[in-house]
Design an enzyme around this catalytic site. Sequence first.
Site, mmCIF file in Angstrom:
data_model
loop_
_atom_site.group_PDB
_atom_site.id
_atom_site.type_symbol
_atom_site.label_atom_id
_atom_site.label_comp_id
_atom_site.label_asym_id
_atom_site.label_seq_id
_atom_site.Cartn_x
_atom_site.Cartn_y
_atom_site.Cartn_z
ATOM 1 N N GLY A 197 2.972 -1.155 4.270
ATOM 2 C CA GLY A 197 2.974 0.278 3.972
ATOM 3 C C GLY A 197 4.388 0.755 3.691
ATOM 4 N N GLY A 198 5.038 1.310 4.720
ATOM 5 C CA GLY A 198 6.363 1.912 4.573
ATOM 6 C C GLY A 198 7.364 1.050 3.808
ATOM 7 C CD GLU A 254 -2.955 5.360 6.894
ATOM 8 O OE1 GLU A 254 -2.933 5.441 5.652
ATOM 9 O OE2 GLU A 254 -2.024 4.862 7.559
ATOM 10 C CG ASN A 279 -1.719 1.193 1.459
ATOM 11 O OD1 ASN A 279 -1.835 2.025 0.563
ATOM 12 N ND2 ASN A 279 -2.307 1.323 2.647
ATOM 13 C CD1 TRP A 280 3.284 0.972 -3.014
ATOM 14 C CD2 TRP A 280 3.497 2.298 -4.812
ATOM 15 N NE1 TRP A 280 3.975 0.274 -3.975
ATOM 16 C CE2 TRP A 280 4.127 1.060 -5.089
ATOM 17 C CE3 TRP A 280 3.503 3.289 -5.812
ATOM 18 C CZ2 TRP A 280 4.750 0.797 -6.310
ATOM 19 C CZ3 TRP A 280 4.120 3.015 -7.025
ATOM 20 C CH2 TRP A 280 4.739 1.784 -7.265
ATOM 21 C CE LYS A 281 -0.205 3.159 4.821
ATOM 22 N NZ LYS A 281 -0.118 3.245 6.264
ATOM 23 N N GLY A 331 2.693 2.201 10.863
ATOM 24 C CA GLY A 331 3.650 3.289 10.727
ATOM 25 C C GLY A 331 4.350 3.674 12.022
ATOM 26 C CG HIS A 355 -5.753 1.756 5.334
ATOM 27 N ND1 HIS A 355 -5.370 2.697 6.259
ATOM 28 C CD2 HIS A 355 -4.707 0.906 5.194
ATOM 29 C CE1 HIS A 355 -4.132 2.424 6.656
ATOM 30 N NE2 HIS A 355 -3.708 1.348 6.023
ATOM 31 C CB SER A 404 5.470 -1.839 12.038
ATOM 32 O OG SER A 404 5.099 -0.489 12.272
ATOM 33 C CD GLU A 407 -3.276 -2.593 7.331
ATOM 34 O OE1 GLU A 407 -2.162 -2.777 6.843
ATOM 35 O OE2 GLU A 407 -3.960 -1.586 7.100
#
Length: 251
Positions: free
Chosen positions: A235-236, A98, A9-11, A174, A96, A214, A168
């Site tokens: 993610g990251g 967010e 997930n590149w966000k 993150g 998600h 993470s 998640e």
Amino acid sequence: MRKKIVAGNWKMNTTVPEGKELASALVSKFAGVPEDVTLVIAPPFTHLDSVGEIIKDSKICLSSQNCADQEKGAYTGEVSAAMLKSVGCEYVILGHSERREYYGETSAKLVEKTKLAFANGMKVIFCCGENLEDREAGKHFDVVGKEIKDVLFQFTAADMANVVVAYEPIWAIGTGKTASSAQAEEIHAFIRKTLADQFGKEVAEDMTILYGGSCKPANAKELFAQPDIDGGLIGGAALKADDFIAIAQSY
Ligand code: PGA
């Protein structure tokens, strides 16, 4: 047989040229990924067309990070499921944390989005997870169970063939804080049981349940070794080709 998936997930990261570079790097480094692991990437909307071109002859699948809750028309700024399908998206990430937290995404909206994703032949990566307060109060099973019931229970057992669940924990996204493999397995098993009670054991056994929060090369192996963890939503670490590929190689 349950599918193993590692999804990135590149966000809201990378410009289009940077995204194309990342996608090209993934294609060129893909070779060491085990045959039975499906790689999915979810770049921003603006990148889907050009990134889709880069990965089209590879085994990497394209996903969006969201879709509209309406079919088409006067909804300024929205992107429909049909549009996403037309650029080659096979998957859409929905729910998600967010989006739930910053954009007021409710379960009712997620039901509409899921219907449209299915109507357009896309698979849904459905996210759920509790925040730190709920975890500390021991309410994580209730919170996650409710998120699943409010959305996925509105669909049929046959629809579940097109659903991937991503657990998640919000406190691990993150933050560098990962759920321990035992904590993650405990709730993944609970999710599978919840799905089994509604849709039958056979259906639930075939469903892919991803862990996200993470997840990185250093902890992926232990997480993926758990019986009910079928991969990760990253993610990251999905923004670095080497890390993302290393996570996929952790199987
Ligand atoms: P993270 O994000 O890997 O950066 O924690 C995971 C996600 O939100 O999908």
